[in-house]
Each structure stands twice: as structure tokens, then as C-alpha cells.
Design a protein around this motif. Structure first.
Motif, PDB file in Angstrom:
ATOM      1  N   ALA A  59       0.835  -1.210   0.000  1.00  0.00           N
ATOM      2  CA  ALA A  59       0.000   0.000   0.000  1.00  0.00           C
ATOM      3  C   ALA A  59       0.869   1.261   0.000  1.00  0.00           C
ATOM      4  O   ALA A  59       0.589   2.211  -0.729  1.00  0.00           O
ATOM      5  N   GLU A  60       1.945   1.279   0.786  1.00  0.00           N
ATOM      6  CA  GLU A  60       2.810   2.463   0.822  1.00  0.00           C
ATOM      7  C   GLU A  60       3.469   2.706  -0.532  1.00  0.00           C
ATOM      8  O   GLU A  60       3.712   3.842  -0.921  1.00  0.00           O
ATOM      9  N   TRP A 102       2.083   1.940  -3.516  1.00  0.00           N
ATOM     10  CA  TRP A 102       1.068   2.530  -4.404  1.00  0.00           C
ATOM     11  C   TRP A 102       1.006   4.036  -4.180  1.00  0.00           C
ATOM     12  O   TRP A 102       0.897   4.810  -5.127  1.00  0.00           O
ATOM     13  N   ARG A 103       1.084   4.454  -2.912  1.00  0.00           N
ATOM     14  CA  ARG A 103       1.046   5.899  -2.617  1.00  0.00           C
ATOM     15  C   ARG A 103       2.250   6.612  -3.239  1.00  0.00           C
ATOM     16  O   ARG A 103       2.109   7.694  -3.813  1.00  0.00           O
ATOM     17  N   ALA A 108       1.924   6.952  -7.022  1.00  0.00           N
ATOM     18  CA  ALA A 108       0.885   7.891  -7.452  1.00  0.00           C
ATOM     19  C   ALA A 108       1.413   9.325  -7.519  1.00  0.00           C
ATOM     20  O   ALA A 108       0.737  10.202  -8.068  1.00  0.00           O
ATOM     21  N   HIS A 109       2.617   9.579  -7.003  1.00  0.00           N
ATOM     22  CA  HIS A 109       3.199  10.926  -7.045  1.00  0.00           C
ATOM     23  C   HIS A 109       3.392  11.347  -8.500  1.00  0.00           C
ATOM     24  O   HIS A 109       3.796  10.533  -9.335  1.00  0.00           O
ATOM     25  N   ARG A 157      -5.687   3.152 -10.707  1.00  0.00           N
ATOM     26  CA  ARG A 157      -5.250   4.258  -9.851  1.00  0.00           C
ATOM     27  C   ARG A 157      -4.742   5.457 -10.654  1.00  0.00           C
ATOM     28  O   ARG A 157      -4.398   6.471 -10.073  1.00  0.00           O
TER      29      ARG A 157
END
Length: 172
Positions: free
Chosen positions: A101-102, A104-105, A108-109, A149
Motif C-alpha cells: 500500500a505504501e 502505491w502511494r 501515485a506521485h 489508480r
């Protein structure tokens, strides 16, 4: 006066192989002979940070983090953050077997990009190339998740058959 032929070439892109560790073995394909028992190499996190900073100082626009599987490096997230903070675009070349999950974050930047290799639309063929059952299903699912995403993604589709290893890049 310096002629165009004598002018130094600007550094625009730098690929950093940050680990030899990978969940896959890719017995007939991996140029780096990466695998589950390989190490992260001899460079420390400080060494990688210095390399990232020097790349930015030399005018690089983008770095690529690759391995093995770069997301397995213990300092992976911090390296991405450091590079983006230095104004660099960051391409992460991942097998997309597992994405936390971290991560994916991070991906997404706006300064991050994701790349992967899709070995075959036939699950058994893909799994044979990677040396791991289920890798096709996982990679395909994570490609779909990246698209869902809105993460910038490039996929290298390798043809190891009669066409002699043609590479097609598909970008999103």
C-alpha cells in the motif's frame, strides 16, 4: 569556443540497480541473475542518496530504480522520496508481483512512473519465464490496479518466440 562536437553531453537519465534480490528467478532471461537469495549489494543507503543527489546536480531529469526487484530494498521508499525531493522523475521498474500500500502511494506521485515486463498473455508461459507459478496472475492484476489508480505505466511485452525477442512498449 566549444563546438557542438566538443560540448559535454548532459546527463538526462540514470538507471540504478539497487538490489540483486527478487522474488523471481527468471532462469532463462535475467541478465543480472537476480533471485530470492541475492543480496542488496555493497552500497549503503547513504551511498545511494549521494548518487541520487549527484545525478540531480549533474542535471539528470530522471532516474530508474531497478534490480532485482527494487521494492525489496529496505530503503526503497526513502530513495524514491529523496529523488522526487531533488526534482527528479523516478521510474520504478518492478515485476509487480507484490505491491505494498505504501508503494502505491509513492507511485501515485506526479514525479513517479512505473514500468514492468509482461512475458506472455498465456499464464503458463509467463510463469515459466519467471520461474514462479502465479506470477502472471499477480503481475496482470497489479497492471490493472496501476491503471485503475491512474499511475503512469509502461509495459514491455517480450516476444521470446519466432519473432526473435521483439520488445513492444505500451504506455499509459
Amino acid at each position: 569556443m566549444t563546438s557542438a562536437a566538443e560540448a559535454p553531453t548532459a546527463l538526462r537519465f540514470l538507471s540504478l540497480e539497487i538490489t540483486g534480490r527478487c522474488q523471481l528467478t527468471c532462469p532463462t532471461l535475467c541478465y543480472a541473475r537476480s533471485g530470492p537469495t541475492r543480496s542488496h549489494g555493497g552500497m549503503t543507503e547513504d551511498d545511494w542518496n549521494r548518487t541520487i543527489e549527484e545525478a540531480a546536480d549533474l542535471g539528470a531529469e530522471e532516474i530508474q530504480l531497478i534490480g532485482g526487484e527494487p521494492t525489496l530494498h529496505p530503503a526503497f521508499a526513502r530513495m524514491v522520496q529523496r529523488a522526487v525531493g531533488a526534482g527528479l522523475r523516478v521510474r520504478v521498474y518492478s515485476n509487480l508481483l507484490r505491491v505494498r500500500a505504501e508503494h502505491w502511494r509513492l507511485l501515485a506521485h506526479p514525479g513517479a512512473r512505473l514500468a514492468t515486463t509482461y512475458h506472455s498473455t498465456v499464464a503458463a508461459e509467463h510463469d515459466a519465464v519467471t520461474g514462479r507459478a502465479g506470477s502472471h496472475r499477480a503481475t496482470r492484476a497489479n497492471i490493472a490496479e496501476a491503471v485503475r489508480r491512474g499511475i503512469r505505466l509502461k509495459v514491455a511485452v517480450l516476444d521470446g518466440g519466432d519473432r526473435g525477442g521483439v520488445v513492444t512498449l505500451v504506455g499509459c
